[in-house]
Design an enzyme around this catalytic site. Structure first.
Site, PDB file in Angstrom:
ATOM      1  N   LYS A  65       0.852  -1.191   0.000  1.00  0.00           N
ATOM      2  CA  LYS A  65       0.000   0.000   0.000  1.00  0.00           C
ATOM      3  C   LYS A  65       0.887   1.240   0.000  1.00  0.00           C
ATOM      4  CE  LYS A  65      -3.913   2.223   2.249  1.00  0.00           C
ATOM      5  NZ  LYS A  65      -3.374   3.568   2.041  1.00  0.00           N
ATOM      6  N   ASP A  67       1.518   5.423   0.122  1.00  0.00           N
ATOM      7  CA  ASP A  67       0.958   6.554   0.855  1.00  0.00           C
ATOM      8  C   ASP A  67       1.271   7.833   0.086  1.00  0.00           C
ATOM      9  OD1 ASP A  67      -0.247   8.067   2.759  1.00  0.00           O
ATOM     10  OD2 ASP A  67       1.326   7.865   4.272  1.00  0.00           O
ATOM     11  N   GLU A 207       2.840   1.126   5.409  1.00  0.00           N
ATOM     12  CA  GLU A 207       1.482   1.463   5.837  1.00  0.00           C
ATOM     13  C   GLU A 207       0.562   0.250   5.845  1.00  0.00           C
ATOM     14  OE1 GLU A 207      -1.994   4.806   4.982  1.00  0.00           O
ATOM     15  OE2 GLU A 207      -0.517   4.360   3.446  1.00  0.00           O
TER      16      GLU A 207
END
Length: 352
Positions: A65, A67, A207
């Site tokens: 993921k 960010d 994350e």
């Protein structure tokens, strides 16, 4: 349409050299028309649904993921367009990504991905991305941002949204090869057990991870084909006020926050950590221009010296959990989201 092998032995777009579209020439009237799809002007993005645990089964593939800011890169006959999630044109703000798109060996394409700035450990850092763009409302161009491409929605005259993910990735992997270190890079799929991958991502300070259905078409909205599983929870909330302080940075002790609940805003606590001195003063200047006499929420707290604000600023926060009475625990301020980023403010019906 048959499913391609996961690791093709021969690239689709190259043999000895990149394939580029030939110059246009007049069409032979005797030649039949080919079924090309019109290129969409804009595509609403597919959004990931928040889950607490990774899904099980071979139907799912995983990615890290990122960010940053969700963008789509449009490679068109007239040039490059870089659009935010809400459709604003930010081409001028990412000149390095624009230049990298010009070099891709394709005549027309739409890439879905995330603009990020990496820290020294190679992790995406939202704060660094904001700084590179001059902060919220800033007008700077970012020379540090790179584009992590994770989907291909249109490719040389063909709309790929109805094709399954594995087919779209098969084409994307050839267009943006794994390991390429230019300003458009591939967000690589990871074949792994979801629980183990999440544990590893959290251990390395990332994350979280994204899970995607291998055979799903590209559907706009938050429909469950993509899932996000976070190490530390991170979400967006309205800033509805601040508590004054003569000692704290920016002369504010904390920000008061609200989430959506239907058509209403609900107070979910405050945040008083994570501010850098320069950012705190810039934030205070923005807030002093949107004050109002009455609160936008129902507030029964005991804080003093509160300045109420119009709910127009959206703050990105990290937090550990929720209290039993619906307040954020151990929240830390990460930065403000851009209006053009169309950040989704937390809905209290979301999973906690």
């Amino acid at each position: 349409m048959t499913k391609p092998p996961r690791k093709p032995s021969k690239p689709l777009l190259r043999d000895d050299a990149p394939v580029r579209s030939r110059p246009r020439r007049q069409r032979d009237p005797a030649q039949p028309n080919l079924p090309f799809d019109p290129m969409p002007d804009r595509i609403e993005p597919c959004l990931a649904l928040l889950k607490s645990k990774p899904p099980k089964g071979d139907d799912w593939v995983y990615e890290i993921k990122w960010d940053g800011y969700r963008l789509s890169v449009h490679i068109e006959p007239t040039g490059i367009r870089i659009l935010t999630r809400s459709g604003h044109d930010w081409t001028h703000r990412f000149p390095a990504i624009q230049q990298a798109a010009l070099w891709l060996p394709v005549g027309s394409a739409i890439l879905d991905g995330e603009a990020v700035v990496l820290d020294e450990q190679g992790r995406s850092d939202f704060g660094l991305l904001q700084q590179s763009l001059g902060g919220r409302g800033g007008k700077k161009t970012s020379s540090d941002a790179i584009f992590m491409a994770f989907d291909l929605l249109y490719f040389d005259g063909h709309d790929l949204r109805n094709s399954e993910l594995s087919m779209r990735r098969h084409l994307l992997n050839d267009l943006v090869p794994a390991g390429d270190q230019r300003d458009i890079r591939l967000s690589e799929e990871i074949e792994a057990d979801g629980d183990q991958l999440l544990a590893s991502a959290c251990e390395h300070g990332l994350e979280g991870i994204i899970a995607k259905r291998r055979d799903a078409p590209y559907r706009s909205g938050r429909l469950g084909d993509w899932l996000k599983i976070k190490c530390v929870q991170s979400d967006s909330f309205f800033v509805v006020g601040y508590e004054k302080s003569t000692a704290a940075r920016g002369q504010m002790r904390s920000l008061l926050l609200a989430a959506r609940k239907g058509d209403d805003l609900v107070y979910v606590g405050s945040v008083g950590t994570g501010f850098k001195e320069k950012d705190a003063w810039a934030l205070r200047e923005m807030m002093d221009s949107i004050t109002q006499k009455t609160p936008a929420i129902k507030y029964a707290g005991r804080r003093k010296n509160i300045v109420w604000l119009q709910p127009t600023l959206i703050a990105e926060l990290e937090y550990r959990a929720w209290t039993d009475d619906g307040k954020l625990r151990h929240a830390s301020y990460k930065g403000l989201r851009e209006v053009q980023d169309n950040a989704a403010v937390y809905e209290l019906d979301d999973i906690r």
